[in-house]
Design a protein around this motif. Sequence first.
Motif, PDB file in Angstrom:
ATOM      1  N   ASN A  48      -4.824  12.244  15.039  1.00  0.00           N
ATOM      2  CA  ASN A  48      -3.417  12.385  15.441  1.00  0.00           C
ATOM      3  C   ASN A  48      -3.140  11.872  16.858  1.00  0.00           C
ATOM      4  N   GLN A  49      -4.012  11.025  17.405  1.00  0.00           N
ATOM      5  CA  GLN A  49      -3.722  10.354  18.667  1.00  0.00           C
ATOM      6  C   GLN A  49      -2.809   9.157  18.428  1.00  0.00           C
ATOM      7  N   GLY A  50      -2.853   8.619  17.218  1.00  0.00           N
ATOM      8  CA  GLY A  50      -1.991   7.519  16.837  1.00  0.00           C
ATOM      9  C   GLY A  50      -1.095   7.957  15.691  1.00  0.00           C
TER      10      GLY A  50
ATOM     11  N   ILE B  50       0.860  -1.185   0.000  1.00  0.00           N
ATOM     12  CA  ILE B  50       0.000   0.000   0.000  1.00  0.00           C
ATOM     13  C   ILE B  50       0.897   1.235   0.000  1.00  0.00           C
ATOM     14  N   TYR B  51       0.764   2.045  -1.038  1.00  0.00           N
ATOM     15  CA  TYR B  51       1.554   3.271  -1.170  1.00  0.00           C
ATOM     16  C   TYR B  51       0.621   4.477  -1.144  1.00  0.00           C
ATOM     17  N   VAL B  52       1.123   5.582  -0.595  1.00  0.00           N
ATOM     18  CA  VAL B  52       0.370   6.835  -0.578  1.00  0.00           C
ATOM     19  C   VAL B  52       1.300   7.958  -1.016  1.00  0.00           C
ATOM     20  N   ASN B  53       0.713   8.980  -1.620  1.00  0.00           N
ATOM     21  CA  ASN B  53       1.521  10.162  -1.918  1.00  0.00           C
ATOM     22  C   ASN B  53       1.382  11.147  -0.761  1.00  0.00           C
ATOM     23  N   LYS B  54       2.031  12.283  -0.853  1.00  0.00           N
ATOM     24  CA  LYS B  54       2.068  13.223   0.279  1.00  0.00           C
ATOM     25  C   LYS B  54       0.693  13.773   0.637  1.00  0.00           C
ATOM     26  N   ASN B  55      -0.256  13.746  -0.299  1.00  0.00           N
ATOM     27  CA  ASN B  55      -1.600  14.267  -0.023  1.00  0.00           C
ATOM     28  C   ASN B  55      -2.541  13.205   0.547  1.00  0.00           C
ATOM     29  N   GLN B  56      -2.150  11.946   0.519  1.00  0.00           N
ATOM     30  CA  GLN B  56      -3.016  10.862   0.983  1.00  0.00           C
ATOM     31  C   GLN B  56      -2.567  10.265   2.317  1.00  0.00           C
ATOM     32  N   ILE B  57      -1.625  10.861   2.989  1.00  0.00           N
ATOM     33  CA  ILE B  57      -1.106  10.305   4.243  1.00  0.00           C
ATOM     34  C   ILE B  57      -2.236  10.266   5.272  1.00  0.00           C
ATOM     35  N   PRO B  58      -2.502   9.083   5.854  1.00  0.00           N
ATOM     36  CA  PRO B  58      -3.647   8.933   6.758  1.00  0.00           C
ATOM     37  C   PRO B  58      -3.435   9.613   8.109  1.00  0.00           C
ATOM     38  N   VAL B  59      -4.548  10.021   8.709  1.00  0.00           N
ATOM     39  CA  VAL B  59      -4.573  10.565  10.065  1.00  0.00           C
ATOM     40  C   VAL B  59      -5.193   9.484  10.941  1.00  0.00           C
ATOM     41  N   ILE B  60      -4.508   9.079  11.987  1.00  0.00           N
ATOM     42  CA  ILE B  60      -4.956   7.990  12.846  1.00  0.00           C
ATOM     43  C   ILE B  60      -5.550   8.558  14.128  1.00  0.00           C
TER      44      ILE B  60
ATOM     45  N   GLU C 162       5.832  13.401  10.346  1.00  0.00           N
ATOM     46  CA  GLU C 162       7.134  13.737   9.762  1.00  0.00           C
ATOM     47  C   GLU C 162       7.073  13.687   8.235  1.00  0.00           C
ATOM     48  N   ALA C 163       6.356  12.701   7.684  1.00  0.00           N
ATOM     49  CA  ALA C 163       6.234  12.588   6.232  1.00  0.00           C
ATOM     50  C   ALA C 163       5.504  13.795   5.662  1.00  0.00           C
ATOM     51  N   LYS C 164       4.470  14.280   6.360  1.00  0.00           N
ATOM     52  CA  LYS C 164       3.759  15.485   5.915  1.00  0.00           C
ATOM     53  C   LYS C 164       4.684  16.699   5.980  1.00  0.00           C
ATOM     54  N   GLU C 165       5.489  16.760   7.032  1.00  0.00           N
ATOM     55  CA  GLU C 165       6.418  17.869   7.202  1.00  0.00           C
ATOM     56  C   GLU C 165       7.459  17.902   6.077  1.00  0.00           C
ATOM     57  N   PHE C 166       7.987  16.731   5.708  1.00  0.00           N
ATOM     58  CA  PHE C 166       8.966  16.644   4.625  1.00  0.00           C
ATOM     59  C   PHE C 166       8.320  16.696   3.243  1.00  0.00           C
ATOM     60  N   GLY C 167       7.008  16.483   3.185  1.00  0.00           N
ATOM     61  CA  GLY C 167       6.305  16.510   1.906  1.00  0.00           C
ATOM     62  C   GLY C 167       6.592  15.297   1.037  1.00  0.00           C
ATOM     63  N   VAL C 168       6.705  14.111   1.678  1.00  0.00           N
ATOM     64  CA  VAL C 168       6.965  12.884   0.934  1.00  0.00           C
ATOM     65  C   VAL C 168       5.904  11.837   1.269  1.00  0.00           C
ATOM     66  N   GLY C 169       5.681  10.949   0.341  1.00  0.00           N
ATOM     67  CA  GLY C 169       4.807   9.799   0.557  1.00  0.00           C
ATOM     68  C   GLY C 169       5.658   8.547   0.575  1.00  0.00           C
ATOM     69  N   GLY C 170       4.996   7.398   0.602  1.00  0.00           N
ATOM     70  CA  GLY C 170       5.735   6.141   0.596  1.00  0.00           C
ATOM     71  C   GLY C 170       4.839   4.972   0.930  1.00  0.00           C
ATOM     72  N   GLU C 171       5.455   3.882   1.337  1.00  0.00           N
ATOM     73  CA  GLU C 171       4.717   2.670   1.686  1.00  0.00           C
ATOM     74  C   GLU C 171       4.247   2.764   3.134  1.00  0.00           C
ATOM     75  N   VAL C 172       2.963   2.549   3.368  1.00  0.00           N
ATOM     76  CA  VAL C 172       2.408   2.570   4.723  1.00  0.00           C
ATOM     77  C   VAL C 172       2.676   1.209   5.350  1.00  0.00           C
ATOM     78  N   ILE C 173       3.522   1.174   6.365  1.00  0.00           N
ATOM     79  CA  ILE C 173       3.887  -0.081   6.997  1.00  0.00           C
ATOM     80  C   ILE C 173       2.826  -0.504   8.014  1.00  0.00           C
ATOM     81  N   CYS C 174       2.511   0.389   8.956  1.00  0.00           N
ATOM     82  CA  CYS C 174       1.534   0.019   9.993  1.00  0.00           C
ATOM     83  C   CYS C 174       0.959   1.265  10.649  1.00  0.00           C
ATOM     84  N   TYR C 175      -0.110   1.024  11.416  1.00  0.00           N
ATOM     85  CA  TYR C 175      -0.721   2.048  12.267  1.00  0.00           C
ATOM     86  C   TYR C 175      -0.485   1.646  13.712  1.00  0.00           C
TER      87      TYR C 175
END
Length: 133
Positions: free
Chosen positions: A101-103, A88-98, A118-131
Amino acid sequence: MVNDTISDMLTRIRNGNLVSHKVVKIDYTKLNYMLTRVLKKEGFIRGYETVVKDKQKYIFLYLKYYSTNPCRPVIRGLQRVSKPGLRIYVNKNQIPVIFGNQGIAILSTSKGILTSLEAKEFGVGGEVICYVW
């Protein structure tokens, strides 16, 4: 031999929390070590140490519990998102909020293993490993 070391790590943490263990032993891999560092930095665990035992490397993860209720773990839930059979990959605009922001979501990015904030701060996406929450 375990094929999915991340799922194994998350399951060991989950099971350790269910029975109120203080320490969980995890097989050492670079990715498991990086995930452990993120969990420590975010305050989900008390600490960790790497140990070589019988020519095998392990991570001893010290679980954290609330001081008001020692049976209640700080980690309330763990969920593996990206699996070996389905990445599962996401770009910088699709980063999930858990949980508002409690998780955290832990991502593997070009900048390394990062939390969702941190990913939102750097403006990068990537592979979502876990929540983790």
